[in-house]
Design an enzyme around this catalytic site. Structure first.
Site, short mmCIF file in Angstrom:
data_model
loop_
_atom_site.label_atom_id
_atom_site.label_comp_id
_atom_site.label_asym_id
_atom_site.label_seq_id
_atom_site.Cartn_x
_atom_site.Cartn_y
_atom_site.Cartn_z
NE ARG A 45 -9.28 -10.20 10.20
CZ ARG A 45 -8.78 -11.15 10.78
NH1 ARG A 45 -9.64 -12.13 11.25
NH2 ARG A 45 -7.56 -11.18 11.07
CG PHE A 50 -5.20 -15.34 7.39
CD1 PHE A 50 -4.86 -16.55 7.87
CD2 PHE A 50 -5.76 -14.24 7.92
CE1 PHE A 50 -4.94 -16.81 9.12
CE2 PHE A 50 -5.87 -14.55 9.44
CZ PHE A 50 -5.54 -15.60 10.04
CD GLN A 53 -13.63 -12.86 10.91
OE1 GLN A 53 -12.39 -13.00 10.69
NE2 GLN A 53 -14.27 -12.38 12.04
CG ASN A 92 -12.48 -17.77 18.76
OD1 ASN A 92 -11.76 -16.94 18.61
ND2 ASN A 92 -12.60 -19.06 18.65
CG PHE A 103 -12.08 -18.11 9.87
CD1 PHE A 103 -11.20 -19.11 9.38
CD2 PHE A 103 -12.30 -17.83 11.09
CE1 PHE A 103 -10.41 -19.81 10.24
CE2 PHE A 103 -11.68 -18.68 12.00
CZ PHE A 103 -10.68 -19.88 11.49
CG LEU A 112 -5.93 -19.82 12.51
CD1 LEU A 112 -6.87 -19.46 11.30
CD2 LEU A 112 -5.78 -18.63 13.60
CG HIS A 116 -10.30 -19.70 15.36
ND1 HIS A 116 -11.15 -18.62 15.62
CD2 HIS A 116 -8.98 -19.51 15.37
CE1 HIS A 116 -10.39 -17.76 15.74
NE2 HIS A 116 -9.02 -18.15 15.78
#
Length: 155
Positions: A45, A50, A53, A92, A103, A112, A116
């Site tokens: 990803r 951003f 991942q 997660n 990530f 976030l 996380h």
């Protein structure tokens, strides 16, 4: 246990682990790296400005296990924040669902915080992460050309 180097298809990323703030998470990441778990695993990803991942050996974003079994609890601290590029956090599926996926942020991501576990930061190779963030992706944010962790080295 202090650092892990990710040797990727675009270059090396050196990560400093926050062992005092997230000892269980750091032990998981360090041990998985040492055992070769991440070797050959893709970054599945990539979202520009951003995150990148990875850490899922199935490459789907739905797999992965921890050294503690299936999932383990968050280690969230109010003094750690997603303040900019290069923050290493656990991916997660909700509270206390950490496994092997992680990530690296490419920009500030304050939304976030508290969701996380932050357990490290990039100390060298941030330009590699930024280049990864520019890779062409499909409509599911999956890189068209695979971005691989060739080898993860526990230092």
């Amino acid at each position: 246990m202090a650092n892990v180097e990710l040797q990727t298809s675009l270059g090396k990323i050196l990560i400093e682990l926050y062992t005092e703030h997230a000892p269980k998470t750091c032990q998981n990441f360090y041990t998985l790296a040492k055992e070769g778990y991440y070797d050959g695993v893709i970054f599945h990803r990539v979202i520009p400005d951003f995150v990148i991942q990875g850490g899922d050996p199935t490459g789907t974003g739905r797999g992965g296990t921890s050294i503690y079994g299936d999932k383990f609890d968050d280690e969230i601290h109010s003094d750690l924040h997603h303040t900019g590029a290069g923050i290493l956090s656990m991916a997660n599926a909700g509270p206390n669902t950490n496994s092997s996926q992680f990530f690296i942020t490419l920009a500030p991501t304050p939304w976030l915080d508290g969701k996380h576990t932050i357990f490290g930061r990039v100390v060298s190779g941030l330009s590699v992460c930024k280049r990864m963030g520019l890779i062409r992706t499909d409509s599911s944010d999956r890189p068209i050309e695979p971005l691989k962790i060739i080898k993860a080295v526990a230092l």
